[in-house]
Design an enzyme around this catalytic site. Structure first.
Site, PDB file in Angstrom:
ATOM      1  N   GLU A   1       0.197 -11.587  -4.679  1.00  0.00           N
ATOM      2  CA  GLU A   1      -0.215 -12.362  -3.390  1.00  0.00           C
ATOM      3  C   GLU A   1       1.080 -12.342  -2.921  1.00  0.00           C
ATOM      4  OE1 GLU A   1      -2.716 -14.100  -1.938  1.00  0.00           O
ATOM      5  OE2 GLU A   1      -4.346 -13.802  -3.082  1.00  0.00           O
TER       6      GLU A   1
ATOM      7  N   GLU B   1      -5.252  -9.235   5.781  1.00  0.00           N
ATOM      8  CA  GLU B   1      -4.017  -9.790   5.286  1.00  0.00           C
ATOM      9  C   GLU B   1      -3.209  -8.465   5.605  1.00  0.00           C
ATOM     10  OE1 GLU B   1      -5.239 -10.164   0.942  1.00  0.00           O
ATOM     11  OE2 GLU B   1      -6.445 -11.651   1.517  1.00  0.00           O
TER      12      GLU B   1
ATOM     13  N   HIS C   1      -2.290  -8.333  -1.960  1.00  0.00           N
ATOM     14  CA  HIS C   1      -2.898  -9.633  -1.138  1.00  0.00           C
ATOM     15  C   HIS C   1      -1.989 -10.458  -0.328  1.00  0.00           C
ATOM     16  CE1 HIS C   1      -7.191  -8.954  -2.631  1.00  0.00           C
ATOM     17  NE2 HIS C   1      -6.528  -8.308  -3.416  1.00  0.00           N
TER      18      HIS C   1
ATOM     19  N   HIS D   1      -8.462  -7.022   1.523  1.00  0.00           N
ATOM     20  CA  HIS D   1      -8.759  -8.086   2.512  1.00  0.00           C
ATOM     21  C   HIS D   1      -8.287  -7.641   3.939  1.00  0.00           C
ATOM     22  CE1 HIS D   1      -9.785 -10.589  -1.155  1.00  0.00           C
ATOM     23  NE2 HIS D   1     -11.058 -10.022  -0.299  1.00  0.00           N
TER      24      HIS D   1
HETATM   25 ZN   LIG Z   1      -6.896 -11.032  -0.686  1.00  0.00          ZN
END
Ligand SMILES: [Zn+2]
Ligand SMILES: *[C@@H]1O[C@H](CO)[C@@H](O)[C@H](O)[C@H]1NC(C)=O
Ligand SMILES: *[C@@H]1O[C@H](CO)[C@@H](O)[C@H](O)[C@H]1NC(C)=O
Length: 413
Positions: free
Chosen positions: A376, A178, A300, A175
Site C-alpha cells: 500500500e 490509485e 495499491h 484499483h
Molecule cells: Zn487498492
C-alpha cells in the site's frame, strides 16, 4: 433511531444511476470527513450512507472512519453522527482543490515522464517504446482484454542468462483511482531497464519479470477522464450500475468478508460471480500459465503498509516468518530513501481489515506462490502530487531490491 434513518432515506433518496457515463465529476465542494468514536456507531453510519447514497470513498481502519460526501449530504452525515454520538471533522472542504494539480500540470512532457500522470494509452505507448528499444530481452505481453476492449498490457523483462530464472510478477492499478501505482510501476520499469546501478542491473537479471502497470485499464481510463474516485471495472450490471471491485472478484472465498453484493456500491461490489469480470478472469488465466512463479507483488494506495496473505483470514501461511523477514528488509531499503515509515509487514486481515476475493489470496492459495505481497503506497486523501512521483518510484525500486536481496539470503532462489 429507526425513524431518523428512515426519514433520511425518504427525503434524500437517490438512485444508483448517478454514475451516468456522460457526466464528468468535478468533486466541487465535496467534503472529506474524519469520524471518530464508537466503532459500531461508525459502522452503522457507513452502512446506512453507503446503502442509501453514492459515497465515492469510505473506510474504517482502526477506530477512525473516513468518508467523502457530496455537499448535499452534509446534513445527513451530521444527523447520524450526532445520533450515534460520534465526533466528525471536515478535513477537506472542497475536494476538487486537492485534485487540481493532477490535471493542469506544467511539468507534463510530451511522450512520457514521471512528473505527471498519464492515461492508459500513454502508459501503453511507453511500454511499447521500451520493448522496441530492448527487443532482445523485453517484450510486450497481453493478459487478456478488458470489458471495453482494451488490452491488459504488460512488459516482460527477461535478460538472457545461463540458467532459468524464477518469475516475478507485478500487478498494479487493479484499483483504478490509485494513480500512484501505475506511475511508480512504470518508474520501476524504467529503473530496471536503464539504471547504471549494478545492484539494479542485477535485480533485473535475477528474474523473469512480468509487469502489468494497469490491470484495470477501463477503470483507470474512466477515473482519468470522468470520475477521479472511480475504483471498479466498467462492466454493466443488470440494474444499470457499473463495475465490480476487481480485488473482490477472485475465486477464493469469494464474498465471505468485506465485499458488497450491491452492484451500485462504489467500492467493493464483488461482482455477480467469482471471476465475473473479464479482467480478473483473464489475468488469473495468464498467471496460471506461468511456471516457476516465485513472487507476486500487488501495488495499491494509500495506506502506507506492507501486507501479507491472507486478506480474509488472520491465519498465518506456512512461510509467514520468512515473508515477514523479507518484508522487513524490503521496508528497510525503502525507508532509507525518504525516511517514510510503512506499517507492517503483517497479514492484510490483521493490519487493514478482512476482505475476500483479492488477487493476493487467490495467488497464494491457487498457485502456492511462495512470496506474495501487497504494498500500500503512500498518499493522502488518495492524492499524491505528480511532481513527486519519482520520490515513491525510488522508494519502490529499493523496496523491490530489498525484497529480492533478503529472499536470496533465505535461499528462495
Ligand atoms: Zn487498492
Ligand atoms: C514513443 O516513442 C516515439 C518515437 O520516439 C515518441 O514520439 C513517443 O512520444 C514515445 N511515446 C511514449 C509514450 O513514450
Ligand atoms: C540482439 O540480438 C541479436 C542476435 O543475437 C544481435 O545481433 C544484436 O546485436 C542484439 N541487439 C542488441 C541491441 O543487443
Amino acid at each position: 433511531m429507526i425513524l431518523l434513518y428512515l426519514c433520511l432515506s425518504v427525503f434524500l433518496v437517490q438512485s444508483c444511476t448517478t454514475n451516468d457515463p456522460s457526466d464528468i465529476k468535478t468533486y466541487k465542494d465535496y467534503k472529506w470527513y474524519e469520524i471518530n468514536g464508537n466503532r459500531d456507531g461508525i459502522k452503522k453510519l457507513l452502512r446506512f450512507l453507503t446503502g442509501t447514497y453514492e459515497i465515492p470513498y469510505y473506510s474504517l481502519v482502526g477506530g477512525t472512519g473516513n468518508l467523502l460526501v457530496a455537499p448535499e449530504l452534509v446534513p445527513a452525515v451530521d444527523a447520524i453522527a450526532s445520533f450515534e454520538g460520534l465526533t466528525t471533522k471536515i478535513v477537506i472542504d472542497d475536494y476538487s482543490e486537492i485534485l487540481e494539480d493532477e490535471k493542469v500540470n506544467p511539468l507534463r512532457q510530451d511522450g512520457f515522464s514521471w512528473t505527471a500522470y498519464y492515461d492508459v494509452d500513454s502508459i501503453y505507448g511507453y511500454l511499447q517504446n521500451m520493448s522496441q528499444q530492448n527487443p532482445n530481452w523485453s517484450q510486450l505481453v497481453v493478459a487478456g482484454q478488458s470489458y471495453e476492449g482494451r488490452q491488459i498490457l504488460g512488459l516482460r523483462i527477461n535478460t538472457p542468462t545461463a540458467v532459468d530464472k524464477p518469475v516475478m510478477f507485478i500487478e498494479s492499478g487493479i484499483h483504478a483511482r490509485e494513480w500512484i501505482t501505475p506511475a511508480t510501476t512504470t518508474y520501476f520499469i524504467n529503473q530496471l531497464m536503464t539504471s547504471q546501478d549494478p545492484e539494479i542491473a542485477s535485480l533485473r537479471d535475477s528474474f523473469d519479470w512480468h509487469i502489468f502497470p494497469t490491470v484495470n485499464p477501463d477503470g483507470y481510463h474512466y477515473s482519468y477522464t470522468r470520475d477521479r474516485m472511480w475504483r471498479k471495472t466498467r462492466s454493466r450490471s443488470r440494474n444499470g450500475c457499473y463495475g465490480a471491485d476487481p480485488n473482490r472478484n477472485w475465486d477464493y472465498n469469494w464474498m465471505d468478508y468485506g465485499a458488497s453484493s450491491n452492484p451500485c456500491n462504489y467500492q467493493t461490489y464483488g461482482g455477480s460471480n467469482p471471476f465475473s469480470e473479464v479482467e480478473t478472469r483473464s489475468l488469473s488465466a495468464y498467471i496460471s500459465g506461468l511456471e516457476n512463479m516465485l513472487g507476486y507483488v500487488a501495488f495499491h494506495a494509500d495506506a502506507q503498509m506492507l501486507l501479507l496473505p491472507y486478506s480474509d483470514s488472520t491465519e498465518h501461511t506456512a512461510n509467514y516468518d520468512d515473508l515477514k523477514q523479507i518484508g522487513e528488509t524490503s521496508l528497510k531499503y525503502g525507508y532509507a530513501v525518504n525516511k517514510a515509515k510503512y506499517d507492517g509487514p503483517g497479514t492484510a486481515a490483521e493490519l487493514l481489515y478482512k476482505a475476500s476475493g483479492g488477487s493476493m489470496d487467490w495467488v497464494r492459495h491457487a498457485r502456492g506462490t511462495p512470496l506474495v505481497y501487497t504494498y500500500e503506497l503512500r498518499g493522502r486523501y488518495f492524492h499524491w502530487p505528480a511532481a513527486r512521483i519519482s520520490e515513491q518510484g525510488d522508494e519502490v525500486t529499493q523496496m523491490m531490491l530489498g525484497l529480492a536481496t533478503e529472499a536470496r539470503n533465505l535461499g528462495y532462489y
